[in-house]
Design a protein around this motif. Structure first.
Motif, mmCIF file in Angstrom:
data_model
loop_
_atom_site.group_PDB
_atom_site.id
_atom_site.type_symbol
_atom_site.label_atom_id
_atom_site.label_comp_id
_atom_site.label_asym_id
_atom_site.label_seq_id
_atom_site.Cartn_x
_atom_site.Cartn_y
_atom_site.Cartn_z
ATOM 1 N N VAL A 1 -8.245 28.511 -0.965
ATOM 2 C CA VAL A 1 -8.723 27.372 -0.904
ATOM 3 C C VAL A 1 -7.888 26.589 0.205
ATOM 4 O O VAL A 1 -6.765 26.361 0.135
ATOM 5 N N GLY A 2 -8.871 26.111 1.146
ATOM 6 C CA GLY A 2 -7.947 25.255 2.286
ATOM 7 C C GLY A 2 -8.534 23.854 2.222
ATOM 8 O O GLY A 2 -9.812 23.630 2.079
ATOM 9 N N ALA A 3 -7.808 23.035 2.486
ATOM 10 C CA ALA A 3 -8.236 21.565 2.642
ATOM 11 C C ALA A 3 -7.687 20.771 4.018
ATOM 12 O O ALA A 3 -6.560 21.206 4.057
ATOM 13 N N LEU A 4 -8.247 20.279 4.734
ATOM 14 C CA LEU A 4 -7.980 19.466 5.949
ATOM 15 C C LEU A 4 -8.389 18.376 6.296
ATOM 16 O O LEU A 4 -9.619 18.233 6.339
ATOM 17 N N SER A 5 -7.562 17.288 6.567
ATOM 18 C CA SER A 5 -8.404 15.998 7.083
ATOM 19 C C SER A 5 -8.503 16.084 8.374
ATOM 20 O O SER A 5 -7.616 16.500 9.248
ATOM 21 N N TYR A 6 -9.335 15.424 9.023
ATOM 22 C CA TYR A 6 -9.260 15.497 10.593
ATOM 23 C C TYR A 6 -10.498 14.091 10.801
ATOM 24 O O TYR A 6 -11.528 14.144 10.471
ATOM 25 N N ALA A 7 -9.725 13.144 11.749
ATOM 26 C CA ALA A 7 -10.511 11.997 11.887
ATOM 27 C C ALA A 7 -11.415 11.579 11.227
ATOM 28 O O ALA A 7 -12.440 11.236 11.093
ATOM 29 N N ALA A 8 -10.737 10.896 10.059
ATOM 30 C CA ALA A 8 -11.311 10.289 8.802
ATOM 31 C C ALA A 8 -12.366 10.943 8.305
ATOM 32 O O ALA A 8 -13.245 10.610 7.363
ATOM 33 N N THR A 9 -12.521 12.353 8.163
ATOM 34 C CA THR A 9 -13.013 13.416 7.156
ATOM 35 C C THR A 9 -12.117 14.231 6.717
ATOM 36 O O THR A 9 -10.924 14.299 6.833
ATOM 37 N N PHE A 10 -12.538 14.893 5.534
ATOM 38 C CA PHE A 10 -12.058 15.847 4.839
ATOM 39 C C PHE A 10 -12.822 16.899 4.613
ATOM 40 O O PHE A 10 -13.694 16.877 3.965
ATOM 41 N N ASN A 11 -12.445 18.110 4.977
ATOM 42 C CA ASN A 11 -13.074 19.418 4.801
ATOM 43 C C ASN A 11 -12.444 20.464 3.923
ATOM 44 O O ASN A 11 -11.177 20.552 4.095
ATOM 45 N N ILE A 12 -13.200 21.122 2.937
ATOM 46 C CA ILE A 12 -12.709 22.097 2.252
ATOM 47 C C ILE A 12 -13.291 23.436 2.664
ATOM 48 O O ILE A 12 -14.514 23.579 2.723
ATOM 49 N N MET A 13 -12.532 24.760 2.531
ATOM 50 C CA MET A 13 -13.309 25.903 2.756
ATOM 51 C C MET A 13 -12.544 26.803 1.919
ATOM 52 O O MET A 13 -11.154 26.794 1.683
ATOM 53 N N ARG B 1 2.501 42.651 -5.329
ATOM 54 C CA ARG B 1 2.935 42.587 -6.892
ATOM 55 C C ARG B 1 3.097 41.555 -7.656
ATOM 56 O O ARG B 1 3.345 41.490 -8.871
ATOM 57 N N GLN B 2 3.022 40.162 -6.795
ATOM 58 C CA GLN B 2 3.114 38.916 -7.521
ATOM 59 C C GLN B 2 1.872 38.723 -8.467
ATOM 60 O O GLN B 2 0.790 38.870 -8.238
ATOM 61 N N ARG B 3 2.238 37.889 -9.468
ATOM 62 C CA ARG B 3 1.109 37.356 -10.373
ATOM 63 C C ARG B 3 0.625 36.181 -9.743
ATOM 64 O O ARG B 3 0.768 35.179 -10.161
ATOM 65 N N VAL B 4 -0.322 36.303 -8.720
ATOM 66 C CA VAL B 4 -0.659 35.176 -7.915
ATOM 67 C C VAL B 4 -2.266 35.302 -7.901
ATOM 68 O O VAL B 4 -2.812 36.228 -7.581
ATOM 69 N N ASN B 5 -3.065 34.117 -8.471
ATOM 70 C CA ASN B 5 -4.449 34.242 -8.282
ATOM 71 C C ASN B 5 -5.328 33.773 -7.159
ATOM 72 O O ASN B 5 -6.375 33.928 -7.027
ATOM 73 N N LEU B 6 -4.500 32.644 -6.857
ATOM 74 C CA LEU B 6 -5.233 32.214 -5.652
ATOM 75 C C LEU B 6 -4.279 31.643 -4.809
ATOM 76 O O LEU B 6 -3.083 31.430 -5.153
ATOM 77 N N VAL B 7 -4.442 31.275 -3.323
ATOM 78 C CA VAL B 7 -3.595 30.671 -2.447
ATOM 79 C C VAL B 7 -4.277 29.602 -1.873
ATOM 80 O O VAL B 7 -5.507 29.547 -1.736
ATOM 81 N N SER B 8 -3.578 28.441 -1.830
ATOM 82 C CA SER B 8 -4.105 27.286 -1.227
ATOM 83 C C SER B 8 -3.352 26.576 -0.171
ATOM 84 O O SER B 8 -2.224 27.025 -0.045
ATOM 85 N N ALA B 9 -3.889 25.761 0.596
ATOM 86 C CA ALA B 9 -3.117 25.049 1.533
ATOM 87 C C ALA B 9 -3.943 23.807 1.979
ATOM 88 O O ALA B 9 -4.999 23.719 2.074
ATOM 89 N N ASP B 10 -3.251 22.773 1.859
ATOM 90 C CA ASP B 10 -3.822 21.358 2.367
ATOM 91 C C ASP B 10 -3.172 20.886 3.506
ATOM 92 O O ASP B 10 -1.782 20.867 3.081
ATOM 93 N N LEU B 11 -3.579 20.654 4.588
ATOM 94 C CA LEU B 11 -2.787 20.172 5.839
ATOM 95 C C LEU B 11 -3.540 18.764 6.111
ATOM 96 O O LEU B 11 -4.460 18.727 6.457
ATOM 97 N N PRO B 12 -2.503 17.879 6.572
ATOM 98 C CA PRO B 12 -3.078 16.725 7.459
ATOM 99 C C PRO B 12 -3.274 16.936 8.718
ATOM 100 O O PRO B 12 -2.438 17.533 9.435
ATOM 101 N N GLY B 13 -4.396 16.770 9.087
ATOM 102 C CA GLY B 13 -4.874 16.922 10.569
ATOM 103 C C GLY B 13 -4.783 15.665 11.378
ATOM 104 O O GLY B 13 -4.393 14.773 10.852
#
Length: 184
Positions: free
Chosen positions: A137-149, A96-108
């Protein structure tokens, strides 16, 4: 990035309404709050400054708002889903929430990991869609890289191309800002 991508998609669907969004954001509590010294996962809702045209200013605003909200105490969500009744109420509330998107950014991990003797070359974050949320939308750093899905319900979020174009443009603008800041 998700903010401007979302606005581009919304604008392509309806040019008469202003673009506004609230984004739930997963966040961990401090290890000191967890009984076993690990992270307790929680969530906070962040209003996105979708009217700000400058990507760097928008990023600063989101960063400031995130830091302010992360400083507030919040309950961990892990135990909530162990009780079926409470989990059902929680999921109905989310729907029921007025949420349009969910995101997460995590340091790997900053160094490469290995699995079965082979180096893991890339890691991508997977954001689950719950309730009526149609874009993650998810973002994750890993071993000097940065990936978005990006994960989307194509039926509920029809203009993914406009979203992708907005994200691409914003990332390009942020990279240019970063290059000019370091004099490259």
């Amino acid at each position: 990035m998700a903010c401007v991508g979302f606005c581009n998609a919304e604008a392509s669907l309806s040019s008469t309404s202003p673009c506004r969004s609230t984004c739930p954001y997963p966040c961990g509590s401090s290890p000191a709050q967890a009984p076993d010294g690990g992270n307790l996962i929680s969530q906070m809702v962040i209003p996105l400054p979708v009217g700000e045209p400058d990507p760097a200013a928008r990023l600063r605003q989101i960063s400031l708002e995130s830091a302010t909200r992360k400083a507030l105490p919040r309950a961990a969500l892990g135990g909530v889903f162990r009780n079926k009744l409470v989990a059902g109420v929680m999921l109905k509330s989310i729907a029921r929430q007025r949420v349009n998107l969910v995101s997460a950014d995590l340091p790997g991990p900053p160094v490469p990991l290995y699995f079965a003797g082979s180096q893991v070359r890339e890691v991508f974050p997977l954001v689950n869609l719950l309730g009526t949320v149609s874009l993650g939308v998810g973002a994750l750093s890993y071993a000097a890289t940065f990936n978005i899905m990006v994960v989307a319900d194509a039926d509920a979020y029809p203009d993914l191309e406009a979203f992708a174009n907005g994200v691409r443009d914003d990332l390009g603008a942020l990279a240019a800002t970063a290059r000019s800041a370091i004099g490259a």
